[in-house]
Every structure is written in structure tokens, then in C-alpha cells.
Design a protein around this motif. Structure first.
Motif, PDB file in Angstrom:
ATOM      1  N   ALA A  76       0.814  -1.217   0.000  1.00 43.72           N
ATOM      2  CA  ALA A  76       0.000   0.000   0.000  1.00 43.72           C
ATOM      3  C   ALA A  76       0.854   1.276   0.000  1.00 43.72           C
ATOM      4  O   ALA A  76       0.556   2.208  -0.751  1.00 43.72           O
ATOM      5  N   PRO A  77       1.952   1.333   0.794  1.00 46.11           N
ATOM      6  CA  PRO A  77       2.758   2.564   0.777  1.00 46.11           C
ATOM      7  C   PRO A  77       3.383   2.851  -0.586  1.00 46.11           C
ATOM      8  O   PRO A  77       3.819   3.974  -0.846  1.00 46.11           O
ATOM      9  N   LEU A  78       3.449   1.854  -1.462  1.00 46.21           N
ATOM     10  CA  LEU A  78       3.995   2.073  -2.798  1.00 46.21           C
ATOM     11  C   LEU A  78       2.898   2.459  -3.782  1.00 46.21           C
ATOM     12  O   LEU A  78       3.159   2.665  -4.970  1.00 46.21           O
ATOM     13  N   GLY A  79       1.659   2.516  -3.289  1.00 53.53           N
ATOM     14  CA  GLY A  79       0.545   2.867  -4.168  1.00 53.53           C
ATOM     15  C   GLY A  79       0.115   1.714  -5.052  1.00 53.53           C
ATOM     16  O   GLY A  79      -0.494   1.927  -6.103  1.00 53.53           O
ATOM     17  N   LEU A  80       0.421   0.494  -4.646  1.00 57.70           N
ATOM     18  CA  LEU A  80       0.104  -0.665  -5.480  1.00 57.70           C
ATOM     19  C   LEU A  80      -0.880  -1.566  -4.750  1.00 57.70           C
ATOM     20  O   LEU A  80      -0.754  -1.779  -3.546  1.00 57.70           O
ATOM     21  N   ASP A  81      -1.865  -2.104  -5.497  1.00 58.91           N
ATOM     22  CA  ASP A  81      -2.798  -3.006  -4.839  1.00 58.91           C
ATOM     23  C   ASP A  81      -2.237  -4.417  -4.790  1.00 58.91           C
ATOM     24  O   ASP A  81      -1.132  -4.690  -5.263  1.00 58.91           O
ATOM     25  N   TRP A  82      -2.999  -5.334  -4.237  1.00 59.92           N
ATOM     26  CA  TRP A  82      -2.454  -6.675  -3.960  1.00 59.92           C
ATOM     27  C   TRP A  82      -2.063  -7.445  -5.210  1.00 59.92           C
ATOM     28  O   TRP A  82      -1.172  -8.286  -5.171  1.00 59.92           O
ATOM     29  N   ARG A  83      -2.716  -7.139  -6.340  1.00 60.59           N
ATOM     30  CA  ARG A  83      -2.364  -7.884  -7.555  1.00 60.59           C
ATOM     31  C   ARG A  83      -0.917  -7.608  -7.957  1.00 60.59           C
ATOM     32  O   ARG A  83      -0.172  -8.497  -8.362  1.00 60.59           O
ATOM     33  N   TYR A  84      -0.524  -6.336  -7.820  1.00 61.35           N
ATOM     34  CA  TYR A  84       0.877  -6.006  -8.098  1.00 61.35           C
ATOM     35  C   TYR A  84       1.786  -6.653  -7.071  1.00 61.35           C
ATOM     36  O   TYR A  84       2.879  -7.128  -7.380  1.00 61.35           O
ATOM     37  N   GLY A  85       1.305  -6.679  -5.822  1.00 62.43           N
ATOM     38  CA  GLY A  85       2.071  -7.321  -4.754  1.00 62.43           C
ATOM     39  C   GLY A  85       2.365  -8.773  -5.083  1.00 62.43           C
ATOM     40  O   GLY A  85       3.503  -9.239  -4.978  1.00 62.43           O
ATOM     41  N   VAL A  86       1.311  -9.478  -5.537  1.00 63.07           N
ATOM     42  CA  VAL A  86       1.492 -10.887  -5.895  1.00 63.07           C
ATOM     43  C   VAL A  86       2.492 -11.008  -7.051  1.00 63.07           C
ATOM     44  O   VAL A  86       3.419 -11.823  -7.011  1.00 63.07           O
ATOM     45  N   ALA A  87       2.322 -10.149  -8.057  1.00 61.88           N
ATOM     46  CA  ALA A  87       3.216 -10.213  -9.224  1.00 61.88           C
ATOM     47  C   ALA A  87       4.666  -9.940  -8.821  1.00 61.88           C
ATOM     48  O   ALA A  87       5.589 -10.590  -9.313  1.00 61.88           O
ATOM     49  N   ILE A  88       4.865  -8.979  -7.906  1.00 56.13           N
ATOM     50  CA  ILE A  88       6.232  -8.669  -7.460  1.00 56.13           C
ATOM     51  C   ILE A  88       6.823  -9.853  -6.709  1.00 56.13           C
ATOM     52  O   ILE A  88       7.960 -10.273  -6.962  1.00 56.13           O
ATOM     53  N   LEU A  89       6.042 -10.417  -5.794  1.00 54.83           N
ATOM     54  CA  LEU A  89       6.567 -11.552  -5.022  1.00 54.83           C
ATOM     55  C   LEU A  89       6.874 -12.734  -5.935  1.00 54.83           C
ATOM     56  O   LEU A  89       7.894 -13.402  -5.786  1.00 54.83           O
ATOM     57  N   MET A  90       5.976 -12.975  -6.895  1.00 54.74           N
ATOM     58  CA  MET A  90       6.196 -14.085  -7.822  1.00 54.74           C
ATOM     59  C   MET A  90       7.454 -13.877  -8.659  1.00 54.74           C
ATOM     60  O   MET A  90       8.098 -14.831  -9.085  1.00 54.74           O
ATOM     61  N   SER A  91       7.795 -12.621  -8.920  1.00 55.41           N
ATOM     62  CA  SER A  91       8.928 -12.389  -9.809  1.00 55.41           C
ATOM     63  C   SER A  91      10.262 -12.619  -9.109  1.00 55.41           C
ATOM     64  O   SER A  91      11.310 -12.475  -9.717  1.00 55.41           O
ATOM     65  N   PHE A  92      10.227 -13.027  -7.842  1.00 55.09           N
ATOM     66  CA  PHE A  92      11.476 -13.485  -7.235  1.00 55.09           C
ATOM     67  C   PHE A  92      11.889 -14.834  -7.826  1.00 55.09           C
ATOM     68  O   PHE A  92      13.025 -15.265  -7.701  1.00 55.09           O
ATOM     69  N   ALA A  93      10.932 -15.515  -8.488  1.00 59.45           N
ATOM     70  CA  ALA A  93      11.278 -16.752  -9.189  1.00 59.45           C
ATOM     71  C   ALA A  93      12.037 -16.420 -10.474  1.00 59.45           C
ATOM     72  O   ALA A  93      12.967 -17.108 -10.865  1.00 59.45           O
ATOM     73  N   ALA A  94      11.636 -15.362 -11.139  1.00 56.23           N
ATOM     74  CA  ALA A  94      12.298 -14.821 -12.328  1.00 56.23           C
ATOM     75  C   ALA A  94      11.587 -13.508 -12.596  1.00 56.23           C
ATOM     76  O   ALA A  94      10.368 -13.441 -12.511  1.00 56.23           O
ATOM     77  N   ARG A  95      12.349 -12.466 -12.930  1.00 55.03           N
ATOM     78  CA  ARG A  95      11.747 -11.147 -13.037  1.00 55.03           C
ATOM     79  C   ARG A  95      10.643 -11.080 -14.085  1.00 55.03           C
ATOM     80  O   ARG A  95       9.637 -10.411 -13.917  1.00 55.03           O
ATOM     81  N   GLU A  96      10.852 -11.818 -15.177  1.00 57.64           N
ATOM     82  CA  GLU A  96       9.883 -11.762 -16.274  1.00 57.64           C
ATOM     83  C   GLU A  96       8.499 -12.238 -15.840  1.00 57.64           C
ATOM     84  O   GLU A  96       7.503 -11.940 -16.495  1.00 57.64           O
TER      85      GLU A  96
END
Ligand SMILES: Nc1nc2c(ncn2[C@@H]2O[C@H](COP(=O)(O)OP(=O)(O)OP(=O)(O)O)[C@@H](O)[C@H]2O)c(=O)[nH]1
Ligand SMILES: [Mg+2]
Lengths: 74, 606
Positions: B497-517
Motif C-alpha cells: 500500500a505505501p507504494l501505491g500498489l494493490d495486492w495484484r501487483y504485490g502478488v506479481a512482485i513476489l512471484m517475480s522473485f522466481a524470475a523477473r519476467e
């Protein structure tokens, strides 16, 4: 005079390698052709005291100040 | 298997010869220190080993250390049948210094040696000749003059090789005891003077180009222009190709789903396969354009000049001019770049270089950059009337990564314990002859980069997209917000939330620790489930329709510049520095830093 003081297009002769150089570096320079009596030609100087470019024998090398100033010229 | 090993001075063409013998695709480029690791391949019934180049048995840098310790191992290994000493025919004396050292060592260990006089095409181009027979006599070992590039004399060598390796006893160097006592330097000099060519013509030509590219005023400008061109073209040249691929994926989706009709299967194909994996495939052309331009630079001989130009400026930041080459290749992928830092003689500068390479925008970030830029920056704006604003933003992101690396370097420079002058190795770099880039390895490399990109990321993206789709699609009817994924997502929402991003972006960011793409695929899948109309074309348009605040978007971009979301990079850092503390410390540091930068950006721009 050392290799650091050489001017562009100037040709000089290597006199000796300073004992300030570590033996590994000194030996490498020797193998690269920086042997006593060998001719060097300065091809260019870089701005802001960047590396000097010299031709020695069949090769062209760039050397930074703290090694060039430990190569004595005749 | 019997082994044939390829050794020689840096940049004499060992790897190209290796590729010709084995059919493999080792990296070939025109600067000293390309190969930093041993590489094996097969030629007929033999194992061929490509070594990193070395000037001498006495080592200065890590890659040389590896080469020499492995060379000593090979000498003691009964399987080693033949040592192939590759010489650069245009630099005979210098190549022979190491060549003769190896020959004497081989004699001591009863190993067979042959010399390859490579680059003979360049000698011939200047209308010159080398007396190969005379040289062979003088050396006391067989000599093969050939060109691994122009393929002159290569067939003869390939034909002779099995016989040589099968009868090593007959090819142990024919040198007397007295010769081995002689000074190698003196011998190399005599041989070089007798058999070597006069290189003045060649050096004159090289010097003419240098007058231009290393000019005090113009050289710096040329350097900046080349770098700008590099990053700008990744954007401009790749765009039409990307549009093409995107249209293709759209067509394919339409055709395939016309067979599956309405229902769960179509939903799955549209959201997870075409929306998720398809969105990612679009970015392959960018990776290939980037590889092409870096490849052109690497094979031209310019990189050694760039290292020279950068040496002084970089030394203010605790780096070496040699750091430039790994930094540049870090824009393709951090892993080979971190390994390439082995050529930096100063251990301290090497460490700082390795630690900051992850901040270079590698190709895995390209999809994220391209997607978010398409969302945030209008397509038709220009800067100064000529530069496309999207392209300039691209360049800005690259620049931001480089600046961050310089900032971190200067902090490290002061934080790491000082070394005395003597143990810190100085900058000495050989400037190779300029060459026209060799099309064959280059085109192979470009194709391979696209293939590797897909091979590495596509399976991960596929799995993640499928998992996300299942968690996001069920229980059916409730929409994404009420799905299982939504339930999990709402738990992590406060973090983002402090980054102005909702949970969908949060999930995408966390998932991209597997690979950025994965970011692109994951977001594509989620928006696919969310979207009312199943219009595949353009994930960017979907995000725009969905709404993403400018500050949050820019913050997200900067997050991706800084964060170290790559397990493989952490592993290589650990292996190369020998300390997992450093690797995981950087992982945490860059993560926290990325988060704060993104937050600050959002708070300022909104
Ligand atoms: N003209 C010409 N160029 C060649 C020949 N062989 C190699 N090259 C070029 O020389 C450069 C160096 O080739 P590499 O095979 O990377 O050299 P290397 O000995 O493996 O170099 P390091 O791995 O750095 O030790 C490349 O630009 C090649 O295209 C040749 O026979 N003729
Ligand atoms: Mg190589």
C-alpha cells in the motif's frame, strides 16, 4: 624520466623496472616486452591523467599512472 | 577419453578454434579475457578443452590463476594426450613467451605439444608470409598455420589432429636440455625477429582509428554516443518486431480459442497461456537486439578502448577500467558478467564490481520496463523533437541503474578495508587490433540469446501463470477479488500500500522473485481473469483501463531497477566471492533500498 613522463609520438628506451613494483607485476611487464634496451613509442595520453598508451614491439598496451611511473626510461 | 587442451595468450583465437573443432558455441570476442573458465567439447574420439588466455605461467588475475592451476593438473593427468599452443601469427614474439613456457613444461612432463599459428589470414591480407617450416624446425614441435576465422588450413589441422593425439610419444618437444635452460624471453625475441612479420602496417591502421575514437575531445563524445545508441536502439529497433510478435500471439489465440468455444478451457487458454506466457514471448526481439549490439561492440575491439577511456573516471568510484566490460555485459545477464569480473586484477576492485553488477538492468527486466513504459508514457511525445519520450525513459532507467551502482561503489570504496599499494594490482590492458565482427558466432549468439531467454523463463512463467490462474479463477463466479488468490492477496496488501500498489501487483512482485519476467505473465493472468472483455491484444492497454497512478508506476519501475530478484545471481555471487554473507547481504540491501526508493517516488509524484 619514467614512462609516465613520455610525450605523444616520443620514442624512448626502457632502462629498468623500479623495485617498488611487486615481483608479479614486474615479471609480467618483463614478459610483455618492457625489457631494458627495448624501444617504446607513446601513441597517446589520456585527459585527466588517464592511462598512457604505448607501443612496444608488436603490441599496444595502456598503463595507468602508478605503474607507468615505475618504469624508468634511459 | 583422451584430452586435447587449447592454451595460449589472451585473444589469440582459442575459443574460435575450439568452436570450429567441437561445433559448440563458446563466446568469442575481440578483447583479452573473454574466456574465464574451462570448457570441454568433443572432437572425434577426443575431449577438447578450451582454456582462459594467459600471458604467463606467473598469474596476476583470477582467470589466469584458474588457467594455470588447471594446466598443471592437465600435465599430471595421464589422459592429457596433446597440448595445442595457439599463437597469434601477427604477434609472434608475445605469443611465444607463453608458448615456450608451456613447451618447456610439457617437455618436463613428457607431454606432446603442437603449435597453431592462428590468424594467418591477417598475415596474408598484408601480403606477408611466415616460414612455417623454419619455425617448426626452430621450435622442435609441429606448427600448423591456419585461420580459425577464414578457415584456411583448418581442414589439414583437423585431419592431422587424431594422428598427433594418438601418438603423443612421437611429439614430445624435440628440444635439448640446454634450450630449456635458456631464457624464454630471449628465445621468443630471437624467433619473433626471425620468423615474425613486420606489424607496422597493421598498427598504423589501428592507430588511425584510435586517433578518432580515443581523441581527447571527440573520444569521450563518441563513447557517450555509442552508449546512448546502444540503449536507445534496444527500444527503437525492437519495437516493430515486438508489435509483430504481439499480433502473431493475438492471431494464434483467436484461432485456437475459436475451436475451444466458450467455457473454462477457453478462459484458461486466454488468461494463463496467451495472456500470461504470450505476453512474455513478445519481448524476445528486444533481448535479441540487445545481444546483437553488445556483440558488435565486443567483437570490434572497441571495448578495450572503452575500458581505457573509463579507467580514470571509474577509479574515483573504487572501480577499474576493466570493470566496464562486465558492467556492459551485465546489461544482458548478471551471471556471466559476475564471472567476467575475474579478469580484474585488483581483488578489491573485482569485489566492488561484482557487488554492483546486479544493478545493471539485465534483459530479464526488459519486459517489465517495456510494459510499464507503454502504460505510463504516451507514445507520441518526443524530447527535443527527435528522441521518442518512451525511448528516453528507457535510457533513463538504464542510467539510473548505473548511477546506483556508482553510488554503491563509492560507499564500498570507503567501507572496505584499504589495501596497500603493492598488493593492489595496477591497470595494464592490451589494445587488440580492430576487426570486423565475425558474422557467424554473432548470429548464433543472437539466436541463442532469444532461445535461452525463452528456455529459462518460459517454464517458470508457465507454472506461475497456471497456478495463479487456478487460485484466481476458483471458487468460480466470485471474481478475482473473492478468489483464493484474492484472499491471500489481501493479507499482503498492507506491505505494498505505501507504494501505491494493490495486492495484484504485490502478488506479481513476489512471484517475480522466481524470475523477473514472471511479473508480466502473472499480471497478465490476473488482469485476464479480471477483465470483462477477453480482448487479448495489449496488456498495456488493459493496465491503463484498470488504472495505475503515475507515481506508483514510476516507483515500480525503479523498484525493478534496484531489487535483486534473481536466485541464480545470488548463487553466483556466493560462489565468486566465496562468502554467502555478501551474497545474501546484497539481496537484503538491494531489496530494502528498492522498497524505499519506490515508496519515496510514490509519495512525491503520487
Ligand atoms: N582474422 C582472424 N580473426 C580471428 C581468427 N581467430 C580468431 N579471430 C578473432 O580474434 C578474436 C579473439 O578470438 P577468441 O576465440 O575469443 O580468442 P581467445 O583466445 O579465446 O581469447 P580469450 O578467451 O580472451 O583468451 C575474435 O574477434 C575472433 O573473431 C583468425 O584466424 N583470423
Ligand atoms: Mg576464449
Amino acid at each position: 624520466m619514467t614512462l609516465w613522463d613520455i610525450k605523444v609520438k616520443q620514442i624512448a628506451q626502457i632502462h629498468s623496472l623500479s623495485s617498488m613494483l611487486s615481483s608479479a607485476v614486474s615479471q609480467r611487464l618483463d614478459e610483455m616486452g618492457f625489457n631494458p634496451g627495448q624501444n617504446v613509442i607513446c601513441l597517446r595520453r589520456s585527459p585527466l591523467k588517464g592511462p598512457v598508451v604505448v607501443q612496444i614491439g608488436d603490441s599496444v598496451y595502456s598503463l595507468e599512472q602508478n605503474v607507468a611511473n615505475k618504469i624508468q626510461l634511459a | 577419453m583422451k584430452k586435447i587442451i587449447l592454451v595460449g595468450k589472451p585473444n589469440c583465437g582459442k575459443s574460435l578454434l575450439f568452436n570450429q573443432l567441437t561445433g559448440l558455441r563458446q563466446k568469442v570476442a575481440n578483447f583479452p579475457g573473454v574466456t574465464v573458465e574451462l570448457k570441454s567439447g568433443q572432437f572425434k574420439q577426443f575431449e577438447v578443452v578450451d582454456f582462459p588466455g594467459t600471458y604467463s605461467l606467473q598469474t596476476l588475475s583470477r582467470d589466469e590463476e584458474i588457467a594455470i592451476s588447471k594446466l598443471h593438473e592437465s600435465l599430471l593427468d595421464d589422459d592429457t594426450a596433446l597440448m595445442v599452443c595457439v599463437l597469434d601469427a601477427t604477434r609472434l614474439e608475445r605469443s611465444l613467451v607463453f608458448g615456450l613456457q608451456v613447451q618447456q613444461l610439457a617437455k618436463k612432463h613428457n607431454k606432446a605439444v603442437v603449435f597453431v599459428l592462428n590468424m594467418i589470414d591477417e598475415v596474408q591480407r598484408y601480403g606477408l608470409k611466415i616460414d612455417t617450416d623454419g619455425l617448426q624446425q626452430a621450435l622442435g614441435s609441429p606448427v600448423f598455420a591456419l585461420s580459425a576465422k577464414a578457415l584456411v588450413g583448418l581442414a589439414e589441422f583437423q585431419q592431422a589432429l587424431p594422428e598427433l593425439a594418438d601418438n603423443p610419444q612421437q611429439h614430445i618437444p624435440d628440444i635439448s636440455e640446454e634450450t630449456t635452460q635458456l631464457n624464454v624471453l630471449q628465445q621468443a625475441k630471437t624467433l619473433g625477429q626471425t620468423y615474425g612479420i613486420n606489424v607496422d602496417v597493421m598498427l598504423k591502421k589501428q592507430n588511425r582509428i584510435d586517433n578518432f575514437l580515443l581523441n581527447n575531445v571527440f573520444g569521450g563524445l563518441a563513447f557517450l554516443f555509442i552508449m546512448f545508441f546502444l540503449f536507445q536502439s534496444v527500444f527503437t529497433w525492437a519495437n516493430p518486431l515486438m508489435d509483430g510478435v504481439e499480433a502473431l500471439v493475438g492471431e494464434l489465440a483467436a484461432v485456437v480459442t475459436s475451436f475451444t468455444g466458450e467455457g473454462i478451457v477457453t478462459d484458461f487458454l486466454n488468461d494463463a497461456i496467451f495472456g500470461g506466457v504470450g505476453a512474455f514471448i513478445t519481448f524476445v526481439p528486444q533481448i535479441m537486439v540487445l545481444t546483437l549490439i553488445i556483440g558488435l561492440l565486443e567483437d570490434s575491439g572497441y571495448l578495450a578502448r572503452a575500458a581505457l577511456i573509463c579507467h580514470k573516471p571509474l577509479s574515483y568510484f573504487g572501480l577499474s577500467g576493466r570493470s566496464f566490460i562486465p558492467y556492459l555485459s551485465g546489461h544482458a545477464c548478471a551471471i556471466p558478467a559476475i564471472m567476467a569480473a575475474r579478469t580484474i586484477e585488483s581483488p578489491r576492485k573485482r569485489l566492488i564490481t561484482m557487488m554492483t553488477i546486479p544493478l545493471m538492468s539485465c534483459s530479464a527486466r526488459l519486459p517489465v520496463y517495456a510494459l510499464l513504459i507503454a502504460v505510463l508514457i504516451p507514445e507520441d511525445h518526443t524530447v527535443l523533437g527527435i528522441f521518442n519520450l518512451q525511448g528516453v525513459t528507457f535510457f533513463g532507467l538504464y542510467l539510473f541503474g548505473i548511477l546506483m551502482a556508482l553510488v554503491v561503489s563509492i560507499v564500498m570504496k570507503h567501507a572496505l578495508p584499504q589495501q596497500d599499494d603493492k598488493s593492489d594490482m595496477p591497470f595494464i590492458l592490451e589494445l587488440p587490433t580492430y576487426r570486423l565482427p565475425h558474422w557467424k558466432p554473432l548470429s548464433q549468439r543472437v539466436l541463442n540469446s532469444g532461445k535461452q531467454f525463452i528456455k529459462r523463463a518460459a517454464p517458470v512463467i508457465f507454472v506461475v501463470s497456471v497456478v495463479i490462474w487456478f487460485l484466481g479463477y476458483f471458487p468460480q463466479g466470485g471474481g478475482l477479488q473473492n478468489s483464493w488468490l484474492g484472499t491471500i492477496g489481501h493479507v499482503i496488501e498492507p506491505v505494498f500500500a505505501p507504494l501505491g500498489l494493490d495486492w495484484r501487483y504485490g502478488v506479481a512482485i513476489l512471484m517475480s522473485f522466481a524470475a523477473r519476467e514472471v511479473f508480466v505473465g502473472a499480471l497478465g493472468t490476473m488482469l485476464g481473469i479480471d477483465g470483462a472483455d477477453e480482448n487479448i491484444g495489449g496488456l498495456a492497454a488493459q493496465i491503463q483501463a484498470d488504472g495505475l497512478a503515475l507515481g506508483a508506476g514510476i516507483g515500480l519501475l525503479l523498484f525493478y531497477v534496484v531489487a535483486l530478484q534473481c536466485v541464480a545471481t545470488v548463487a553466483v555471487l556466493r560462489a565468486e566471492t566465496g562468502k554467502s554473507r555478501i551474497a545474501w547481504g546484497l539481496f537484503a540491501l538491494y531489496g530494502v533500498l528498492a522498497y524505499f526508493i519506490a515508496m519515496t517516488t510514490y509519495q512525491i509524484i503520487g
